[in-house]
Design a protein around this motif. Structure first.
Motif: not given
Length: 358
Positions: A250-257, A272-275, A298-299, A304-308
């Motif tokens: 689940v964490k891996q899928r979230m990091m990809e999302a 942290s909540v990603a939308l 981590r999120i 930040q690493d992917h400029r989100i």
């Protein structure tokens, strides 16, 4: 012996059900004997008085015409058939009552269990060596003890009855035949009831003993309970490993999302909540990742690493965090989230990472 001493735990429901499926049930023969005796008393003292009159008339007619019956085959056959029918009319109702009550008592004791395998012949039942082993092994001692107790109880009851019958028998001298028969019927009924009550006491004790012995035979050790739990519920260690594996996935899928998120709303440190919101494709922003403490960090790092864009809005982050993944945000948060997303879209600087909330 040591293994038997280790079995101190009550049998589990699964073990009890398995024993029942295997035909191991509590069935008291003394209880069955009580039902047979009770049914016999009911049949003799309730049904026979209505049936014996017709039987006596049939026998009187047969005896009165005994001299006129032809000794050839047809005459003897008719007389024999008449006698058999008269006897069956007298015996079948009583036998039927006894059979019906006995079957009902058996089914009530076994919970209407029918186990065909127990009806099959087994060599251990007819083997002399197996029988000798059971006797010498002490397995018959409880049954012998029960038989002795039963004999003592019935002896006491019969002695009590005899003390009352002897004076009554002396008083029958000079009575008419009808009075003697009535007296005998009264004494017989009193004796039968006394024997039935004695058998009821024996049956009650036997049922208690049979249930106690049945439970004792099915007792389990702690290791057996643990093994049964592992077999039915699964090994706790394996379940823990599977749970951890699912959590990692689940964490891996979230990091990809997070890499494709529209914005990450933070607390700023605890949540942290990603939308994700795709204009023209989504009816409302959707939660694709969320985390607390270390996972929240981590999120943020992945974003930040992917400029989100990362937006600090504690009230909104706390409100969105309890919602399940892949769910759309509630209508009451549309206005705040829409303002954040609109601000993000207006950003022109590609390197922007942290954006203060308005």
């Amino acid at each position: 012996m040591a293994e038997a001493e280790d079995r101190t735990e009550a049998p589990s429901q699964q073990r009890l059900q398995k024993a029942r499926d295997d035909g191991q049930i509590v069935l008291s023969r003394e209880a069955m004997s009580f039902i047979v005796l009770l049914a016999g008393i009911l049949g003799v003292f309730t049904l026979l008085p209505f049936l014996v009159t017709d039987f006596v008339r049939s026998m009187q007619s047969l005896m009165a015409n005994a001299g006129t019956v032809s000794m050839v085959q047809d005459g003897l056959l008719a007389a024999t058939e008449h006698s058999i029918v008269a006897g069956l009319k007298l015996a079948l109702p009583v036998a039927g009552l006894v059979t019906a009550l006995t079957l009902a008592a058996g089914f009530l004791q076994t919970g209407f269990l029918i186990h065909p395998a127990s009806l099959l012949p087994k060599m251990s039942r007819v083997s002399p060596m197996a029988g000798l082993t059971r006797i010498l092994g002490g397995g018959t001692l409880p049954d012998t003890f029960k038989a002795v107790i039963k004999l003592l109880i019935f002896t006491a009851v019969l002695w009590h009855l005899a003390k009352g019958i002897i004076p009554d028998a002396r008083s029958m001298t000079g009575l008419t035949t009808a009075a003697i028969l009535t007296k005998i019927a009264h004494l017989g009924f009193s004796g039968a009831i006394s024997m039935a009550l004695a058998q009821l006491v024996i049956a009650g004790g036997d049922i208690f003993w049979m249930r106690f012995r049945h439970t004792a035979k099915l007792k389990m050790s702690r290791e057996e309970l643990k093994e049964e739990y592992r077999n039915t519920e699964g090994d706790p260690h394996i379940k823990g490993q599977l749970k951890a594996l699912r959590a990692r996935r689940v964490k891996q899928r979230m990091m990809e999302a997070v890499k494709n998120a529209t914005v990450v709303v933070t607390n700023p440190t605890h949540y942290s909540v990603a939308l994700v919101y795709e204009k023209g494709k989504s009816s409302a922003p959707r939660i694709v990742a969320k985390g607390m403490d270390d996972l929240a960090a981590r999120i943020r790092e992945t974003a930040q690493d992917h400029r989100i864009p990362v937006v600090s809005n504690p009230p909104l982050a706390r409100a969105l965090f309890p919602l399940p993944l892949e769910s759309e945000i509630p209508a009451e948060h549309f206005k705040v989230v829409a303002a954040i997303i609109a601000y993000v879209w207006k950003l022109k600087r590609p390197g922007s990472r942290n954006i203060p909330a308005e």
